[in-house]
Write a protein that holds these residues in place. Structure first.
Motif, PDB file in Angstrom:
ATOM      1  N   ASP A 195      -4.201  10.957   1.861  1.00 50.15           N
ATOM      2  CA  ASP A 195      -4.615  11.854   2.932  1.00 50.15           C
ATOM      3  C   ASP A 195      -4.375  13.283   2.437  1.00 50.15           C
ATOM      4  O   ASP A 195      -3.227  13.723   2.366  1.00 50.15           O
ATOM      5  N   PRO A 196      -5.418  14.012   2.072  1.00 53.43           N
ATOM      6  CA  PRO A 196      -5.229  15.365   1.526  1.00 53.43           C
ATOM      7  C   PRO A 196      -4.897  16.352   2.637  1.00 53.43           C
ATOM      8  O   PRO A 196      -5.766  17.072   3.133  1.00 53.43           O
ATOM      9  N   VAL A 197      -3.651  16.357   3.047  1.00 56.22           N
ATOM     10  CA  VAL A 197      -3.223  17.194   4.172  1.00 56.22           C
ATOM     11  C   VAL A 197      -3.228  18.651   3.716  1.00 56.22           C
ATOM     12  O   VAL A 197      -2.264  19.134   3.133  1.00 56.22           O
ATOM     13  N   MET A 198      -4.321  19.314   3.989  1.00 60.34           N
ATOM     14  CA  MET A 198      -4.516  20.694   3.545  1.00 60.34           C
ATOM     15  C   MET A 198      -4.700  21.651   4.705  1.00 60.34           C
ATOM     16  O   MET A 198      -4.253  22.797   4.655  1.00 60.34           O
TER      17      MET A 198
ATOM     18  N   CYS B  53       0.870  -1.177   0.000  1.00 60.65           N
ATOM     19  CA  CYS B  53       0.000   0.000   0.000  1.00 60.65           C
ATOM     20  C   CYS B  53       0.904   1.223   0.000  1.00 60.65           C
ATOM     21  O   CYS B  53       1.999   1.202   0.578  1.00 60.65           O
ATOM     22  N   ILE B  54       0.469   2.277  -0.665  1.00 63.58           N
ATOM     23  CA  ILE B  54       1.171   3.554  -0.658  1.00 63.58           C
ATOM     24  C   ILE B  54       0.258   4.581  -0.007  1.00 63.58           C
ATOM     25  O   ILE B  54      -0.935   4.653  -0.313  1.00 63.58           O
ATOM     26  N   LYS B  55       0.839   5.379   0.895  1.00 67.66           N
ATOM     27  CA  LYS B  55       0.048   6.407   1.578  1.00 67.66           C
ATOM     28  C   LYS B  55       0.729   7.755   1.426  1.00 67.66           C
ATOM     29  O   LYS B  55       1.922   7.891   1.688  1.00 67.66           O
ATOM     30  N   THR B  56      -0.004   8.759   0.970  1.00 70.64           N
ATOM     31  CA  THR B  56       0.559  10.098   0.851  1.00 70.64           C
ATOM     32  C   THR B  56       0.131  10.957   2.028  1.00 70.64           C
ATOM     33  O   THR B  56      -0.966  10.819   2.567  1.00 70.64           O
ATOM     34  N   GLY B  57       1.041  11.867   2.393  1.00 74.83           N
ATOM     35  CA  GLY B  57       0.762  12.845   3.429  1.00 74.83           C
ATOM     36  C   GLY B  57       0.872  14.238   2.867  1.00 74.83           C
ATOM     37  O   GLY B  57       0.349  14.535   1.794  1.00 74.83           O
ATOM     38  N   MET B  58       1.619  15.101   3.534  1.00 77.05           N
ATOM     39  CA  MET B  58       1.693  16.504   3.149  1.00 77.05           C
ATOM     40  C   MET B  58       2.557  16.686   1.901  1.00 77.05           C
ATOM     41  O   MET B  58       3.735  16.347   1.896  1.00 77.05           O
ATOM     42  N   LEU B  59       1.955  17.227   0.845  1.00 78.87           N
ATOM     43  CA  LEU B  59       2.638  17.425  -0.431  1.00 78.87           C
ATOM     44  C   LEU B  59       2.853  18.906  -0.749  1.00 78.87           C
ATOM     45  O   LEU B  59       3.666  19.230  -1.600  1.00 78.87           O
ATOM     46  N   TYR B  60       2.133  19.775  -0.141  1.00 76.54           N
ATOM     47  CA  TYR B  60       2.338  21.221  -0.054  1.00 76.54           C
ATOM     48  C   TYR B  60       1.998  22.025  -1.300  1.00 76.54           C
ATOM     49  O   TYR B  60       1.198  22.937  -1.224  1.00 76.54           O
ATOM     50  N   ASP B  61       2.623  21.756  -2.454  1.00 80.73           N
ATOM     51  CA  ASP B  61       2.354  22.627  -3.600  1.00 80.73           C
ATOM     52  C   ASP B  61       2.023  21.818  -4.854  1.00 80.73           C
ATOM     53  O   ASP B  61       2.157  20.596  -4.889  1.00 80.73           O
ATOM     54  N   LYS B  62       1.567  22.520  -5.872  1.00 82.36           N
ATOM     55  CA  LYS B  62       1.104  21.888  -7.105  1.00 82.36           C
ATOM     56  C   LYS B  62       2.199  21.060  -7.761  1.00 82.36           C
ATOM     57  O   LYS B  62       1.945  19.961  -8.269  1.00 82.36           O
ATOM     58  N   GLN B  63       3.419  21.556  -7.765  1.00 80.99           N
ATOM     59  CA  GLN B  63       4.512  20.837  -8.404  1.00 80.99           C
ATOM     60  C   GLN B  63       4.727  19.470  -7.779  1.00 80.99           C
ATOM     61  O   GLN B  63       4.896  18.465  -8.487  1.00 80.99           O
ATOM     62  N   ILE B  64       4.710  19.414  -6.451  1.00 74.29           N
ATOM     63  CA  ILE B  64       4.926  18.133  -5.775  1.00 74.29           C
ATOM     64  C   ILE B  64       3.734  17.209  -5.996  1.00 74.29           C
ATOM     65  O   ILE B  64       3.901  16.012  -6.244  1.00 74.29           O
ATOM     66  N   VAL B  65       2.519  17.753  -5.918  1.00 73.84           N
ATOM     67  CA  VAL B  65       1.328  16.922  -6.156  1.00 73.84           C
ATOM     68  C   VAL B  65       1.376  16.320  -7.556  1.00 73.84           C
ATOM     69  O   VAL B  65       1.138  15.114  -7.743  1.00 73.84           O
ATOM     70  N   GLU B  66       1.688  17.134  -8.549  1.00 75.77           N
ATOM     71  CA  GLU B  66       1.741  16.636  -9.930  1.00 75.77           C
ATOM     72  C   GLU B  66       2.828  15.579 -10.093  1.00 75.77           C
ATOM     73  O   GLU B  66       2.610  14.553 -10.764  1.00 75.77           O
ATOM     74  N   ALA B  67       3.990  15.806  -9.489  1.00 75.97           N
ATOM     75  CA  ALA B  67       5.094  14.847  -9.612  1.00 75.97           C
ATOM     76  C   ALA B  67       4.754  13.526  -8.942  1.00 75.97           C
ATOM     77  O   ALA B  67       5.003  12.445  -9.500  1.00 75.97           O
ATOM     78  N   VAL B  68       4.175  13.581  -7.746  1.00 74.22           N
ATOM     79  CA  VAL B  68       3.815  12.359  -7.030  1.00 74.22           C
ATOM     80  C   VAL B  68       2.703  11.617  -7.766  1.00 74.22           C
ATOM     81  O   VAL B  68       2.727  10.383  -7.877  1.00 74.22           O
ATOM     82  N   ALA B  69       1.732  12.349  -8.275  1.00 77.93           N
ATOM     83  CA  ALA B  69       0.642  11.715  -9.031  1.00 77.93           C
ATOM     84  C   ALA B  69       1.184  10.981 -10.250  1.00 77.93           C
ATOM     85  O   ALA B  69       0.759   9.858 -10.558  1.00 77.93           O
ATOM     86  N   ASP B  70       2.117  11.606 -10.946  1.00 76.41           N
ATOM     87  CA  ASP B  70       2.728  10.964 -12.110  1.00 76.41           C
ATOM     88  C   ASP B  70       3.505   9.716 -11.700  1.00 76.41           C
ATOM     89  O   ASP B  70       3.455   8.684 -12.374  1.00 76.41           O
ATOM     90  N   LEU B  71       4.215   9.804 -10.592  1.00 75.23           N
ATOM     91  CA  LEU B  71       4.939   8.642 -10.064  1.00 75.23           C
ATOM     92  C   LEU B  71       3.991   7.480  -9.785  1.00 75.23           C
ATOM     93  O   LEU B  71       4.244   6.338 -10.178  1.00 75.23           O
ATOM     94  N   LEU B  72       2.889   7.770  -9.120  1.00 74.57           N
ATOM     95  CA  LEU B  72       1.969   6.710  -8.690  1.00 74.57           C
ATOM     96  C   LEU B  72       1.292   6.014  -9.866  1.00 74.57           C
ATOM     97  O   LEU B  72       0.883   4.850  -9.741  1.00 74.57           O
ATOM     98  N   LEU B  73       1.191   6.703 -10.988  1.00 77.73           N
ATOM     99  CA  LEU B  73       0.629   6.063 -12.180  1.00 77.73           C
ATOM    100  C   LEU B  73       1.444   4.842 -12.600  1.00 77.73           C
ATOM    101  O   LEU B  73       0.912   3.929 -13.247  1.00 77.73           O
TER     102      LEU B  73
END
Length: 282
Positions: free
Chosen positions: A109-112, A79-99
């Motif tokens: 976990d949308p740590v907002m 299982c992979i769990k995400t926490g605080m990603l902070y900005d759009k660049q990191i969210v986009e990079a992590v999302a691409d990785l997870l694909l």
């Protein structure tokens, strides 16, 4: 013949902080306490004490991705769990990785916003979460403040069922945490796959030791998923775990502000027996 067992592995992509009560530190403790093997890549460093966040420094995106790929391609994760990603660049990079890991279930976990309502990410990251991460999630775990940001309106018991179904529109299951209900707090869980709703209501515990409750809860869900529990059972076990962690943590002192929960409450008796044994020798 190979008789070796496999660890139920949870890989976290999350932030770090000095208190040890939230972020990836809380993730690691929760995964360990729930019977999993914890590993992870750090996305940012938070400077904070028990009263407030003082500053945030992000890690280089290429390092976050490199650490993640090296673990996932070498060891693998259940299982992979995400926490605080902070900005759009990191969210986009992590999302691409997870694909690249479509068969690994993901707890997002949308740590907002923290439990006190303080914003923890930049505004441009919110839509990136919704567009890129939620469609990949097995389940998302927003607290009431985060769910309100995502819904564009305050979440209450009256509208929570409508909102939780809307948040599931990208294809993920959803649990909204800590909706006030008189002397209780209610979590509302919607299983997208089965179309079922379930409420988890618990008595409000009088404590300021609630820092990292969302991280701890999400990591508990991720661990039970990694242990091959069905989603409903994973959420149910995680609800028991976080409630007990808060209850036991309430009995401890930890700074003047918000302290930690106690994820290792199941081993208290063992440690107390060790202490009694030590003192009996003096």
């Amino acid at each position: 013949m190979d008789n070796k067992k496999d660890f139920p592995k949870v890989f976290m992509i999350a932030g770090s902080e000095p208190l040890g009560s939230c972020g990836i530190q809380a993730d690691i403790k929760a995964v360990s306490a729930c019977g999993g093997f914890a590993a992870g890549a750090i996305t940012l460093i938070v400077d904070m004490d028990t009263t407030s966040v003082k500053g945030i420094r992000t890690m280089p995106t290429d390092l976050i991705l490199s650490q993640s790929r090296h673990f996932l391609n070498d060891v693998g994760a259940d299982c992979i769990k995400t926490g605080m990603l902070y900005d759009k660049q990191i969210v986009e990079a992590v999302a691409d990785l997870l694909l690249g890991y479509p068969d690994v279930p993901k707890v997002i976990d949308p740590v907002m916003v923290d439990s006190g309502g303080t914003a923890l990410i930049q505004d441009d990251a919110v839509e990136a979460y919704r567009r890129l991460l939620f469609p990949q999630a097995e389940i998302i775990t927003p607290n009431i403040h985060e769910a309100s940001v995502l819904a564009g309106e305050p979440v209450t018991l009256d509208n929570a069922e409508y909102i939780v179904r809307n948040l599931a529109a990208p294809g993920c299951s959803v649990i909204i945490k800590s909706i006030p209900d008189g002397d209780n707090l209610t979590d509302i869980f919607y299983n997208r796959r089965t179309g079922t709703l379930r409420n988890f209501s618990k008595h409000r515990i009088d404590t300021r030791n609630v820092n990292g409750t969302g991280d701890t809860f999400g990591s508990a869900i991720a661990t039970y998923i990694a242990r091959k529990y069905p989603l409903d059972a994973a959420v149910e076990r995680a609800e028991i775990f976080i409630n007990e962690s808060i209850a036991y943590g309430a009995g401890y002192r930890f700074g003047p502000g918000y302290g930690p929960v106690h994820p290792f409450y199941r081993t208290i008796d063992f440690f107390e027996r060790e202490d009694r044994s030590l003192h009996s020798l003096k």
